[in-house]
Design a protein around this motif. Structure first.
Motif, PDB file in Angstrom:
ATOM      1  N   THR A 153       0.808  -1.223   0.000  1.00  0.00           N
ATOM      2  CA  THR A 153       0.000   0.000   0.000  1.00  0.00           C
ATOM      3  C   THR A 153       0.838   1.269   0.000  1.00  0.00           C
ATOM      4  O   THR A 153       0.296   2.364  -0.189  1.00  0.00           O
ATOM      5  N   HIS A 154       2.151   1.135   0.181  1.00  0.00           N
ATOM      6  CA  HIS A 154       3.010   2.324   0.082  1.00  0.00           C
ATOM      7  C   HIS A 154       2.853   2.991  -1.282  1.00  0.00           C
ATOM      8  O   HIS A 154       2.930   4.227  -1.398  1.00  0.00           O
ATOM      9  N   HIS A 155       2.627   2.186  -2.310  1.00  0.00           N
ATOM     10  CA  HIS A 155       2.406   2.745  -3.654  1.00  0.00           C
ATOM     11  C   HIS A 155       1.172   3.644  -3.654  1.00  0.00           C
ATOM     12  O   HIS A 155       1.172   4.712  -4.276  1.00  0.00           O
ATOM     13  N   PHE A 156       0.111   3.230  -2.966  1.00  0.00           N
ATOM     14  CA  PHE A 156      -1.113   4.028  -2.922  1.00  0.00           C
ATOM     15  C   PHE A 156      -0.911   5.285  -2.089  1.00  0.00           C
ATOM     16  O   PHE A 156      -1.374   6.370  -2.465  1.00  0.00           O
ATOM     17  N   ILE A 157      -0.234   5.126  -0.956  1.00  0.00           N
ATOM     18  CA  ILE A 157      -0.020   6.263  -0.054  1.00  0.00           C
ATOM     19  C   ILE A 157       0.692   7.394  -0.791  1.00  0.00           C
ATOM     20  O   ILE A 157       0.347   8.574  -0.626  1.00  0.00           O
ATOM     21  N   ARG A 158       1.684   7.048  -1.591  1.00  0.00           N
ATOM     22  CA  ARG A 158       2.436   8.067  -2.327  1.00  0.00           C
ATOM     23  C   ARG A 158       1.542   8.865  -3.271  1.00  0.00           C
ATOM     24  O   ARG A 158       1.899   9.965  -3.690  1.00  0.00           O
ATOM     25  N   ARG A 159       0.390   8.318  -3.577  1.00  0.00           N
ATOM     26  CA  ARG A 159      -0.587   8.986  -4.443  1.00  0.00           C
ATOM     27  C   ARG A 159      -1.769   9.508  -3.633  1.00  0.00           C
ATOM     28  O   ARG A 159      -2.854   9.711  -4.151  1.00  0.00           O
ATOM     29  N   HIS A 160      -1.544   9.674  -2.332  1.00  0.00           N
ATOM     30  CA  HIS A 160      -2.536  10.230  -1.403  1.00  0.00           C
ATOM     31  C   HIS A 160      -3.807   9.377  -1.354  1.00  0.00           C
ATOM     32  O   HIS A 160      -4.912   9.903  -1.184  1.00  0.00           O
ATOM     33  N   ASP A 161      -3.632   8.091  -1.478  1.00  0.00           N
ATOM     34  CA  ASP A 161      -4.726   7.118  -1.403  1.00  0.00           C
ATOM     35  C   ASP A 161      -4.430   6.225  -0.200  1.00  0.00           C
ATOM     36  O   ASP A 161      -3.662   5.271  -0.286  1.00  0.00           O
ATOM     37  N   CYS A 162      -5.029   6.545   0.931  1.00  0.00           N
ATOM     38  CA  CYS A 162      -4.638   5.922   2.208  1.00  0.00           C
ATOM     39  C   CYS A 162      -5.670   4.954   2.763  1.00  0.00           C
ATOM     40  O   CYS A 162      -5.431   4.321   3.800  1.00  0.00           O
ATOM     41  N   ARG A 189       2.875   5.725   9.546  1.00  0.00           N
ATOM     42  CA  ARG A 189       3.695   6.942   9.553  1.00  0.00           C
ATOM     43  C   ARG A 189       3.700   7.596   8.163  1.00  0.00           C
ATOM     44  O   ARG A 189       3.633   8.827   8.051  1.00  0.00           O
ATOM     45  N   GLU A 190       3.764   6.779   7.120  1.00  0.00           N
ATOM     46  CA  GLU A 190       3.723   7.308   5.755  1.00  0.00           C
ATOM     47  C   GLU A 190       2.374   7.963   5.470  1.00  0.00           C
ATOM     48  O   GLU A 190       2.308   8.985   4.786  1.00  0.00           O
ATOM     49  N   VAL A 191       1.293   7.368   5.985  1.00  0.00           N
ATOM     50  CA  VAL A 191      -0.021   7.998   5.850  1.00  0.00           C
ATOM     51  C   VAL A 191       0.009   9.392   6.472  1.00  0.00           C
ATOM     52  O   VAL A 191      -0.479  10.366   5.896  1.00  0.00           O
ATOM     53  N   GLY A 192       0.621   9.497   7.656  1.00  0.00           N
ATOM     54  CA  GLY A 192       0.676  10.775   8.350  1.00  0.00           C
ATOM     55  C   GLY A 192       1.404  11.864   7.591  1.00  0.00           C
ATOM     56  O   GLY A 192       1.107  13.046   7.751  1.00  0.00           O
ATOM     57  N   LYS A 193       2.351  11.481   6.755  1.00  0.00           N
ATOM     58  CA  LYS A 193       3.075  12.465   5.947  1.00  0.00           C
ATOM     59  C   LYS A 193       2.158  13.114   4.913  1.00  0.00           C
ATOM     60  O   LYS A 193       2.384  14.258   4.509  1.00  0.00           O
ATOM     61  N   ARG A 194       1.128  12.382   4.485  1.00  0.00           N
ATOM     62  CA  ARG A 194       0.220  12.889   3.452  1.00  0.00           C
ATOM     63  C   ARG A 194      -1.103  13.373   4.037  1.00  0.00           C
ATOM     64  O   ARG A 194      -1.727  14.289   3.504  1.00  0.00           O
ATOM     65  N   ASP A 195      -1.547  12.708   5.094  1.00  0.00           N
ATOM     66  CA  ASP A 195      -2.860  13.026   5.666  1.00  0.00           C
ATOM     67  C   ASP A 195      -2.784  12.843   7.184  1.00  0.00           C
ATOM     68  O   ASP A 195      -3.160  11.802   7.723  1.00  0.00           O
ATOM     69  N   ALA A 197      -4.480  14.177   9.532  1.00  0.00           N
ATOM     70  CA  ALA A 197      -5.782  14.032  10.190  1.00  0.00           C
ATOM     71  C   ALA A 197      -6.242  12.576  10.151  1.00  0.00           C
ATOM     72  O   ALA A 197      -6.812  12.074  11.128  1.00  0.00           O
ATOM     73  N   ALA A 198      -6.008  11.902   9.040  1.00  0.00           N
ATOM     74  CA  ALA A 198      -6.402  10.492   8.924  1.00  0.00           C
ATOM     75  C   ALA A 198      -5.616   9.639   9.905  1.00  0.00           C
ATOM     76  O   ALA A 198      -6.174   8.740  10.553  1.00  0.00           O
ATOM     77  N   LEU A 199      -4.322   9.900  10.041  1.00  0.00           N
ATOM     78  CA  LEU A 199      -3.508   9.149  10.987  1.00  0.00           C
ATOM     79  C   LEU A 199      -3.975   9.411  12.422  1.00  0.00           C
ATOM     80  O   LEU A 199      -4.145   8.471  13.211  1.00  0.00           O
ATOM     81  N   GLU A 200      -4.207  10.662  12.760  1.00  0.00           N
ATOM     82  CA  GLU A 200      -4.619  10.966  14.132  1.00  0.00           C
ATOM     83  C   GLU A 200      -5.987  10.365  14.447  1.00  0.00           C
ATOM     84  O   GLU A 200      -6.229   9.899  15.562  1.00  0.00           O
ATOM     85  N   SER A 201      -6.878  10.334  13.481  1.00  0.00           N
ATOM     86  CA  SER A 201      -8.171   9.701  13.691  1.00  0.00           C
ATOM     87  C   SER A 201      -7.999   8.215  13.984  1.00  0.00           C
ATOM     88  O   SER A 201      -8.638   7.667  14.892  1.00  0.00           O
ATOM     89  N   PHE A 202      -7.112   7.568  13.229  1.00  0.00           N
ATOM     90  CA  PHE A 202      -6.833   6.151  13.459  1.00  0.00           C
ATOM     91  C   PHE A 202      -6.249   5.943  14.854  1.00  0.00           C
ATOM     92  O   PHE A 202      -6.666   5.037  15.589  1.00  0.00           O
ATOM     93  N   LEU A 203      -5.295   6.772  15.223  1.00  0.00           N
ATOM     94  CA  LEU A 203      -4.631   6.629  16.521  1.00  0.00           C
ATOM     95  C   LEU A 203      -5.598   6.854  17.673  1.00  0.00           C
ATOM     96  O   LEU A 203      -5.578   6.127  18.675  1.00  0.00           O
ATOM     97  N   GLN A 204      -6.442   7.850  17.565  1.00  0.00           N
ATOM     98  CA  GLN A 204      -7.364   8.154  18.651  1.00  0.00           C
ATOM     99  C   GLN A 204      -8.371   7.029  18.866  1.00  0.00           C
ATOM    100  O   GLN A 204      -8.859   6.829  19.974  1.00  0.00           O
ATOM    101  N   THR A 205      -8.632   6.274  17.801  1.00  0.00           N
ATOM    102  CA  THR A 205      -9.548   5.133  17.916  1.00  0.00           C
ATOM    103  C   THR A 205      -8.841   3.884  18.416  1.00  0.00           C
ATOM    104  O   THR A 205      -9.394   3.109  19.209  1.00  0.00           O
ATOM    105  N   HIS A 206      -7.599   3.682  17.973  1.00  0.00           N
ATOM    106  CA  HIS A 206      -6.950   2.380  18.161  1.00  0.00           C
ATOM    107  C   HIS A 206      -5.687   2.395  19.020  1.00  0.00           C
ATOM    108  O   HIS A 206      -5.095   1.340  19.239  1.00  0.00           O
ATOM    109  N   GLN A 207      -5.260   3.551  19.519  1.00  0.00           N
ATOM    110  CA  GLN A 207      -3.956   3.608  20.173  1.00  0.00           C
ATOM    111  C   GLN A 207      -3.818   2.638  21.341  1.00  0.00           C
ATOM    112  O   GLN A 207      -2.751   2.076  21.572  1.00  0.00           O
ATOM    113  N   ARG A 208      -4.892   2.398  22.071  1.00  0.00           N
ATOM    114  CA  ARG A 208      -4.792   1.548  23.264  1.00  0.00           C
ATOM    115  C   ARG A 208      -4.693   0.061  22.927  1.00  0.00           C
ATOM    116  O   ARG A 208      -4.286  -0.733  23.775  1.00  0.00           O
ATOM    117  N   GLU A 209      -5.081  -0.314  21.707  1.00  0.00           N
ATOM    118  CA  GLU A 209      -4.959  -1.722  21.308  1.00  0.00           C
ATOM    119  C   GLU A 209      -3.780  -1.959  20.368  1.00  0.00           C
ATOM    120  O   GLU A 209      -3.475  -3.108  20.032  1.00  0.00           O
TER     121      GLU A 209
END
Length: 238
Positions: A153-162, A189-195, A197-209
């Motif tokens: 999926t790194h290929h997708f991330i580079r195209r802002h498709d996360c 982390r690569e997602v966070g470089k492009r988006d 907000a998307a990374l922080e949303s994921f972390l706020q939901t899943h950080q404890r697991e």
């Protein structure tokens, strides 16, 4: 067969027993380790890349034979040849290269082999195609197939498709392998470089697991105060 014999002779000429001993330790080839039983010739990646450039015309049959090798560097060399073959091929050739890769994932069997190839073969091929195969790979009992799924999926991330990265990361939260924690955290982390907000949303939901290694990798680029909030389970920004 003549080309294959030539390639193997050239690879053997680059081999270094001293380097092989270092690589055997680095890639954890001992009993019970993730690279158990892998055998090295002792060839550094820059030398393999330089040799691959001299053999841009290698066909898929030659590549597959090299991929079957017991030697790590021959398998890596095969993947470097495949990376050259794929973008130069027509649609049928690209499909054949993709099919070869998925047919022989058993030989893409260390983290460096996955990381150097999955985005450029699997990710690139699926960029404009259905991606259901990534779900299948992510559910595989084989560590390296699961790693192929997320790293592709790194290929997708580079195209802002996360979206696929985040979906697979959720699937892999309970994975038991540290190498998967590192790979998934890296892709987050690569997602966070492009988006961010998307990374922080994921972390706020899943950080404890999230496994600690995955979390640490995902937030590696955060400023220290924010990184510390996540590390201490404070659910991100106040």
């Amino acid at each position: 067969m003549a080309q294959l014999a030539t390639l193997r002779a050239q690879l053997l000429a680059l081999a270094s027993p001293a380097t092989a001993a270092v690589l055997q330790r680095f890639f954890k080839t001992g009993p019970g380790q993730y690279g158990e039983g892998d055998v090295f010739l002792g060839i550094r990646v820059p030398a393999l890349r330089a040799l691959a450039k001299q053999h841009r015309g290698a066909d898929l049959a030659t590549i597959e034979t090299l991929l079957e090798s017991e030697y790590h560097e021959e398998r890596l060399f095969a993947l470097l040849l495949l990376l050259q073959f794929y973008p130069a091929a027509n649609e049928a050739g690209q499909q054949a290269a993709f099919d070869l890769y998925l047919r022989r994932t058993d030989r893409v069997n260390n983290w460096d082999l996955v990381d150097i190839s999955a985005p450029h073969i699997v990710g690139c091929h699926l960029a404009q195609r259905p991606r259901k195969i990534l779900h299948t790979l992510a559910c595989s009992p084989l560590l390296w197939e699961r790693r192929i799924a997320i790293v592709a999926t790194h290929h997708f991330i580079r195209r802002h498709d996360c979206a696929d990265t985040l979906r697979l990361a959720r699937m892999l939260l309970q994975d038991k392998q540290d190498l998967m924690h590192k790979a998934t955290g890296w892709m987050l982390r690569e997602v966070g470089k492009r988006d961010l907000a998307a990374l922080e949303s994921f972390l706020q939901t899943h950080q404890r697991e999230m496994p600690r290694t995955m979390l640490r990798s995902a937030i590696e680029r955060f400023v220290p105060p924010l990184r510390n909030r996540y590390l201490h389970g404070e659910n991100g920004p106040a």
